[in-house]
Design a protein around this motif. Structure first.
Motif, PDB file in Angstrom:
ATOM      1  N   GLN A  52       1.150  -1.175  -0.057  1.00  0.00           N
ATOM      2  CA  GLN A  52      -0.315   0.211  -0.439  1.00  0.00           C
ATOM      3  C   GLN A  52       0.943   0.892  -0.037  1.00  0.00           C
ATOM      4  N   MET A  55       2.354   1.784  -3.653  1.00  0.00           N
ATOM      5  CA  MET A  55       0.663   2.474  -4.406  1.00  0.00           C
ATOM      6  C   MET A  55       0.532   3.841  -3.596  1.00  0.00           C
ATOM      7  N   LEU A  57      -1.629   4.152  -1.057  1.00  0.00           N
ATOM      8  CA  LEU A  57      -3.095   4.147  -0.500  1.00  0.00           C
ATOM      9  C   LEU A  57      -2.691   4.236   0.606  1.00  0.00           C
ATOM     10  N   ARG A  87      -1.142   5.838 -11.351  1.00  0.00           N
ATOM     11  CA  ARG A  87      -1.266   4.439 -11.142  1.00  0.00           C
ATOM     12  C   ARG A  87      -3.346   3.429 -11.928  1.00  0.00           C
ATOM     13  N   GLY A  88      -3.351   3.008 -12.459  1.00  0.00           N
ATOM     14  CA  GLY A  88      -3.682   2.036 -13.381  1.00  0.00           C
ATOM     15  C   GLY A  88      -3.138   1.813 -14.642  1.00  0.00           C
ATOM     16  N   MET A  93      -2.839  -2.953  -8.893  1.00  0.00           N
ATOM     17  CA  MET A  93      -3.112  -3.502  -7.751  1.00  0.00           C
ATOM     18  C   MET A  93      -4.460  -4.170  -7.787  1.00  0.00           C
ATOM     19  N   PHE A  95      -6.547  -6.526  -5.188  1.00  0.00           N
ATOM     20  CA  PHE A  95      -7.123  -6.975  -4.330  1.00  0.00           C
ATOM     21  C   PHE A  95      -7.068  -7.808  -3.419  1.00  0.00           C
ATOM     22  N   ILE A 166      -9.589  -5.587 -14.554  1.00  0.00           N
ATOM     23  CA  ILE A 166      -9.307  -4.375 -14.766  1.00  0.00           C
ATOM     24  C   ILE A 166      -8.185  -3.849 -14.191  1.00  0.00           C
TER      25      ILE A 166
END
Lengths: 328, 308
Positions: A52, A55, A57, A87-88, A93, A95, A166
């Motif tokens: 995290q 990222m 996050l 990101r993306g 990521m 989860f 995704i």
């Protein structure tokens, strides 16, 4: 080859009700382009927090120290706009819990296309077409129709496939998968791992796989980090670590994997005690209280991550010798 | 959907039946004699008795109840005691548009003020705006509406005649803004708090992490990913408020001199106008029941998981 991801002396602390607790205490590692690195440890070892932190996050209340560099850029210094663009598209990521990590009130199609539209600038119809292709890629039949469905009409394994779609949507350079199979039925765990294997292999995507299951990680990854109480206690190529663990903790993790052949113990060995939570004393080995090889020095000094006779680094004063253990 | 309605309609009817019964009993049990009020303090016992007979009040309570129920089912809520010759249904029918306008505008104020303020407050919790909102909503919640209404009247109608003081005539909207604002302000404070709390909770959910990891900017996360999840609990409140307001807001309508259902009820209580009171209570209950049904239907529209 320069590393895609460099994590340098990462520390993460949380302050709650006036007491600080260190979740990550100086973790360093690198991930090269296309490489697969596994991070293994028990609950509370700091492996998810590490992911995290990479990222970005973590909640604002977390104190993050050290450096995270992605393709040479200082990730911790990204502003909100740069972060959203990164990101993306460059990093993604997956989860742990696919049941809650999809928005229950948005159609799968919306959740799949929004990244495509933002990062790849696709038009609405083009994004839908691409989303349908992605769904087919992750093995979901009748993709066009399912794009209009909501998450609740998918099973756990199917949802995790959607989550992987995704994550893979914009062909990122790195995917971090945080316990992607833990919440799934055993029967679909292997399918989901196979899917990740296939997708990352096809695009040469680097992967960081986080798991408490050394067995899962060792079959998937090139290299493994063993984490304990917010630190890396052993690191090296997956095969070497499985064959010749240097740290007693790694050894104990290996022993606690159920075996199907050879001489079977009457009971599955478990590691006595539990990992330290909250504040970890800095002047002793954090594994000392659970370690079968503990000596007096382990309770007065904290071992650093140093090369051992196995040729790999381990944070232990008395690493296991280089005699190979029986390979499963 | 139709199966859902089929299940809920009997429940709604039972509630209405209960409300009618209670309202009927309470108005009849309450001390005071409507005939005496109508005849005046100096009327003879014979006059009072004849009025009793005229109104049917000399019959047994059970008979009166049964007659009322039988007529109510046919849409006849009786004739007002105080407004001679006016049927209760038509009196309420005349007052209803006023109350409806106040109610709808009041709810609009609640939502239009409360929800954006709540979202802004949740965007930076404990920031300056958040603190200001918490403080402001405390005032909005604590201020009694009649006091707030009088204050607004004093400032905006008496001191500077931006709005008319009292009454209801063309252009009607001028007469509605202050009352609906007064009505909506207290609610807006609730909505702001509820939106903020639910928003903060939604922001902690795993799907928000997914959206962040996908590279969605905060504005998209708030408005596309979280707002929907926040709307459902708001919707319950919205429906209840609308139903409640439609039944007439006694205090607001009295302060602003609006000829709505609330004012009608208030006057009816003063004159012990039993059919009018019972009718108004029945209407108020009807609105709440209907709004609750609509809220449940709207839930299904927002949340696909409810649809099954």
């Amino acid at each position: 080859m320069t590393a895609l991801l460099e994590v340098d002396d990462l520390t993460v602390g949380f302050e709650r009700d006036g007491t600080r607790s260190a979740a990550v205490r100086g973790v360093s590692f690198e991930v090269a382009a296309g490489e697969r690195v596994g991070i293994v440890g028990e609950s509370g070892s700091g492996k998810s927090v590490t992911a995290q932190a990479v990222m970005r996050l973590l909640p604002l209340s977390a104190e993050v120290g050290g450096a995270v560099r992605f393709a040479g850029d200082d990730v911790l210094g990204y502003d909100a706009k740069r972060l959203a663009g990164w990101r993306g598209s460059d990093i993604a990521m997956v989860f742990q819990d696919p049941m809650s990590s999809l928005n229950p009130l948005l159609r799968i199609g919306t959740q799949l296309t929004e990244g495509l539209r933002r990062h790849r600038g696709l038009s609405k119809p083009a994004a839908r077409e691409e989303a349908a292709r992605l769904l087919r890629t992750v093995g979901i039949a009748d993709a066009e129709r399912r794009l209009r469905d909501y998450p609740h009409s998918f099973s756990g394994g199917m949802r995790q496939r959607v989550c992987i779609a995704i994550a893979a949507a914009c062909t990122p350079k790195l995917i971090i998968a945080d316990e992607p199979t833990t919440a799934l039925d055993v029967t679909v765990q292997a399918q989901v791992l196979d899917l990740m294997d296939e997708l990352t292999d096809r695009h040469g995507t680097a992967t960081v796989l986080i798991s408490h299951d050394l067995g899962v990680v060792s079959s998937f990854c090139d290299r493994i980090l063993i984490m304990y109480a917010g630190r890396v206690v052993e690191a090296g190529p997956a095969d070497d670590i499985i064959a010749r663990p240097a740290h007693p903790y790694t050894r104990a993790l290996l022993d606690s994997i159920p075996r199907l052949h050879g001489e079977l113990p009457r009971r599955l060995p478990a590691i006595p005690g539990s990992p330290p939570f909250g504040t970890v004393p800095a002047d002793r080995c954090s594994f000392a209280d659970r370690c079968p090889r503990v000596q007096d020095v382990c309770r007065t000094n904290d071992p650093a991550l140093e090369p051992t006779a196995t040729g790999r680094p381990a944070a232990c004063f008395f690493p296991l010798d280089s005699v190979p253990v029986e390979v499963r | 959907m139709s199966r859902f309605l089929l299940r809920r309609l009997p429940q709604a009817l039972i509630v209405l039946f209960g409300v009618v019964t209670l309202a009927f009993l309470m108005t009849h049990v309450v001390p005071g004699d409507p005939a005496r009020l109508i005849a005046g303090p100096n009327a003879s016992a014979a006059t009072v008795a004849s009025i009793h007979h005229e109104l049917g009040l000399d019959r047994s309570l059970g008979y009166q109840y049964w007659t009322y129920l039988r007529q109510a089912v046919q849409g006849d809520l009786g004739t007002s005691y105080a407004l001679q010759g006016t049927s209760v249904a038509s009196a309420i029918g005349h007052a209803l548009p006023v109350s409806a306008a106040v109610a709808v505008l009041g709810v609009l104020w609640e939502v239009l003020l409360g929800v954006p303020i709540g979202i802004i407050a949740a965007y930076r919790p404990r920031g300056l705006l958040d603190r200001a909102t918490t403080f402001g909503s405390l005032i909005g919640l604590s201020a009694p509406p009649f006091w707030l209404g009088l204050l607004l009247l004093y400032a905006l109608a008496y001191k500077s005649s931006v709005f008319p003081l009292s009454g209801y005539s063309n252009p009607y909207i001028n007469y509605l803004i202050l009352p609906s604002f007064t009505l909506g302000l207290g609610g807006a404070a609730w909505y702001a708090r509820l939106t903020r709390t639910n928003m903060l909770e939604a922001l902690r959910s795993p799907y928000v992490q997914t959206a962040r990891a996908k590279g969605m900017p905060e504005s998209v996360i708030l408005l596309r990913h979280c707002l929907r999840n926040v709307l459902s609990p708001l919707l319950t409140m919205l429906g209840m408020d609308l139903g409640y307001f439609l039944g007439g807001v006694v205090v607001i309508e009295s302060v602003f001199g609006l000829p709505g259902v609330g004012k009608l009820t208030f006057d009816a209580i003063g004159t012990l106008d039993i059919p009018m009171i019972t009718g108004a209570v029945l209407f108020a209950a009807l609105f709440i029941v209907v709004m609750n049904l609509l809220v449940d239907l709207a839930y299904a529209a927002i949340d696909p998981r409810v649809r099954r």
